[in-house]
Design a protein around this motif. Structure first.
Motif, PDB file in Angstrom:
ATOM      1  N   ILE A 203      59.747  -1.408   8.425  1.00  0.00           N
ATOM      2  CA  ILE A 203      60.395  -1.514   9.736  1.00  0.00           C
ATOM      3  C   ILE A 203      60.687  -0.099  10.217  1.00  0.00           C
ATOM      4  CG2 ILE A 203      62.418  -2.381  11.008  1.00  0.00           C
ATOM      5  CD1 ILE A 203      62.770  -4.463   8.732  1.00  0.00           C
ATOM      6  N   CYS A 204      60.543   0.128  11.515  1.00  0.00           N
ATOM      7  CA  CYS A 204      60.867   1.441  12.078  1.00  0.00           C
ATOM      8  C   CYS A 204      61.973   1.295  13.118  1.00  0.00           C
ATOM      9  CB  CYS A 204      59.630   2.064  12.724  1.00  0.00           C
ATOM     10  SG  CYS A 204      59.922   3.716  13.400  1.00  0.00           S
ATOM     11  N   LEU A 205      62.894   2.249  13.128  1.00  0.00           N
ATOM     12  CA  LEU A 205      64.002   2.265  14.075  1.00  0.00           C
ATOM     13  C   LEU A 205      63.809   3.395  15.082  1.00  0.00           C
ATOM     14  CD1 LEU A 205      67.054   1.837  11.664  1.00  0.00           C
ATOM     15  CD2 LEU A 205      65.578   0.077  12.651  1.00  0.00           C
ATOM     16  N   ILE A 206      63.819   3.044  16.373  1.00  0.00           N
ATOM     17  CA  ILE A 206      63.843   4.031  17.453  1.00  0.00           C
ATOM     18  C   ILE A 206      65.011   3.634  18.364  1.00  0.00           C
ATOM     19  CG2 ILE A 206      62.494   5.195  19.249  1.00  0.00           C
ATOM     20  CD1 ILE A 206      61.134   5.502  16.632  1.00  0.00           C
ATOM     21  N   PRO A 207      66.248   3.709  17.856  1.00  0.00           N
ATOM     22  CA  PRO A 207      67.394   3.159  18.588  1.00  0.00           C
ATOM     23  C   PRO A 207      67.994   4.147  19.591  1.00  0.00           C
ATOM     24  CG  PRO A 207      68.122   3.929  16.451  1.00  0.00           C
ATOM     25  CD  PRO A 207      66.635   4.230  16.544  1.00  0.00           C
ATOM     26  N   SER A 208      67.128   4.798  20.362  1.00  0.00           N
ATOM     27  CA  SER A 208      67.584   5.827  21.296  1.00  0.00           C
ATOM     28  C   SER A 208      68.542   5.239  22.320  1.00  0.00           C
ATOM     29  CB  SER A 208      66.392   6.459  22.000  1.00  0.00           C
ATOM     30  OG  SER A 208      65.574   7.140  21.077  1.00  0.00           O
ATOM     31  N   LYS A 209      69.548   6.044  22.684  1.00  0.00           N
ATOM     32  CA  LYS A 209      70.540   5.637  23.669  1.00  0.00           C
ATOM     33  C   LYS A 209      70.297   6.291  25.026  1.00  0.00           C
ATOM     34  CE  LYS A 209      74.051   6.822  20.993  1.00  0.00           C
ATOM     35  NZ  LYS A 209      75.442   6.948  20.509  1.00  0.00           N
ATOM     36  N   SER A 210      69.488   7.343  25.063  1.00  0.00           N
ATOM     37  CA  SER A 210      69.193   8.039  26.316  1.00  0.00           C
ATOM     38  C   SER A 210      68.099   9.068  26.048  1.00  0.00           C
ATOM     39  CB  SER A 210      70.448   8.737  26.862  1.00  0.00           C
ATOM     40  OG  SER A 210      70.895   9.730  25.955  1.00  0.00           O
ATOM     41  N   THR A 211      67.705   9.773  27.106  1.00  0.00           N
ATOM     42  CA  THR A 211      66.760  10.899  27.052  1.00  0.00           C
ATOM     43  C   THR A 211      65.513  10.580  26.221  1.00  0.00           C
ATOM     44  OG1 THR A 211      67.874  11.987  25.175  1.00  0.00           O
ATOM     45  CG2 THR A 211      68.607  12.581  27.377  1.00  0.00           C
ATOM     46  N   GLU A 212      64.844   9.508  26.585  1.00  0.00           N
ATOM     47  CA  GLU A 212      63.664   9.097  25.816  1.00  0.00           C
ATOM     48  C   GLU A 212      62.504   8.806  26.747  1.00  0.00           C
ATOM     49  OE1 GLU A 212      61.871   9.312  23.009  1.00  0.00           O
ATOM     50  OE2 GLU A 212      63.451   8.256  21.885  1.00  0.00           O
TER      51      GLU A 212
END
Length: 383
Positions: free
Chosen positions: A274-283
């Motif tokens: 599993i991969c996490l890309i839990p960005s909250k902003s600036t993506e």
């Protein structure tokens, strides 16, 4: 025959003292863009804020440090002017971040938006609000109008800008980020040799990338599920930050911290589930997200920026509001449902083929030809 020349202005490929290369997505994008120009037979030079040093990005490609640190309203006017003066009579200028195209650009020019960077809650406080926000908007508008073309890696930026200034819509060319799908490939479950479920956070250790939420999830879920491992793989702001992360991981069973150069990431992805890309902003359209998808991993991604250009919820991954609770809920769902993990991972691989590096190169070559064809002789200036 004289080589065509391209000069590229960025804020920081190396840190300001020139002693430490930054390994973020934008820097990797810059290296691939440089390789493309070299393949086309161009001479390439880079410029950034620095103290009169030079470094090598790739063999024969120099990064020049310009001592121009002044900034105002999140633009870098002195850096822009110093670059325009020192770069000279180049065939093409690239402003690697949109705001670097303010206040002037060279005659044939491209700027690049790597995604919206003003979507975090404290941004208005940082810029100052009120008149300073209006000044930033004024400068952003001029920076987007000035270049010959603006490349956007995602649709979120285009939608925002064309809502603010409808006449800007035709200034943009959408070229999403890339992945080398011949290099980044999945491996079968039979190659993983055990019953562990390995979860990867392949990001820089920054708040906007969701590091705090991922750490909270790792602490809770490694206690709940003994078969689960968390692997945090990325650089911190500095060596001290990385040391703190290393100490935290060492104190928690089944949590690991290390980092690899981009060329060493394939084996990491291939050993994960599993991969996490839990960005909250600036993506934008995250390179890490695309690499994970190409390796057949289901991705849990924040529902912001360019990530919805890549992830279709419940088809090739999961889109969440990037809170710790939603991240934990999504992880539990995938940990407890292997069939779902495998199906989402398969669809992720299929999706990644649409973002292959070969297609990205074709799009950039087409853009370069379009920009180089018009006759332009004057520097565009905006006060």
């Amino acid at each position: 025959m004289r080589k065509k020349t391209v000069s590229i202005l960025t804020t920081s490929h190396f840190e300001a003292d020139g002693n430490r290369c930054i390994y973020g997505g934008a820097e990797r994008y810059g290296i691939e863009l440089t390789r493309l120009f070299l393949e086309l037979g161009w001479e390439v030079n880079w410029w950034q804020a620095g103290l009169n040093w030079t470094r090598q990005m790739l063999p024969g490609v120099t990064v020049h440090g310009i001592p121009a640190q002044e900034s105002f309203a999140q633009t870098c006017s002195s850096l822009n002017r110093a670059f325009n003066e020192q770069a000279g009579t180049v065939d093409l200028a690239i402003y690697f971040v949109t705001f670097l195209a303010y206040p002037t650009v060279l005659p044939k020019s491209v700027s690049i938006s790597h995604g919206i960077f003003w979507d975090y809650p404290t941004w208005e406080n940082r810029i100052g609000g009120g008149e300073l926000k209006e000044e930033w908007l004024h400068r952003m508008e001029k920076a987007l109008y000035a270049p010959t073309r603006v490349v956007s890696v995602d649709t979120a930026t285009i939608n925002w800008a064309s809502w603010q200034w409808p006449a800007l819509l035709n200034r943009f060319t959408y070229i999403p980020n890339f992945v080398d799908t011949a290099f980044f490939q999945p491996v079968g479950d039979e190659d993983k040799n055990d019953d562990k479920i390995r979860i990867l956070f392949p990001r820089r250790l920054t708040t906007v990338r969701g590091i705090g939420e991922a750490m909270k999830a790792a602490t809770l879920l490694t206690e709940r599920y003994p078969q689960v491992e968390f692997h945090f793989v990325g650089r911190g702001h500095n060596f001290q930050h990385e040391k703190m992360m290393l100490n935290w991981a060492a104190e928690n069973e089944n949590i690991y911290y290390y980092w690899r150069t981009p060329d060493g990431m394939k084996e990491i992805y291939q050993n994960m589930d599993i991969c996490l890309i839990p960005s909250k902003s600036t993506e934008g359209t995250s390179l890490s997200c695309l690499e994970a998808m190409a390796c057949g991993l289901p991705v849990i991604a924040g529902n912001i920026g360019g990530l919805p250009d890549l992830i279709i919820h419940q088809y090739n991954g999961l889109l969440i509001s990037p809170t710790a609770d939603q991240l934990i809920e999504a992880l539990v769902y995938l940990i407890e449902n292997k069939e779902v993990r495998l199906e989402l991972g398969q669809k992720a691989r299929e999706t990644s083929l649409n973002f292959d590096l070969v297609q990205w190169k074709k799009s950039w070559k087409k853009l370069i030809n379009e920009v180089m064809s018009p006759e332009r002789s004057e520097v565009k200036c905006h006060g």
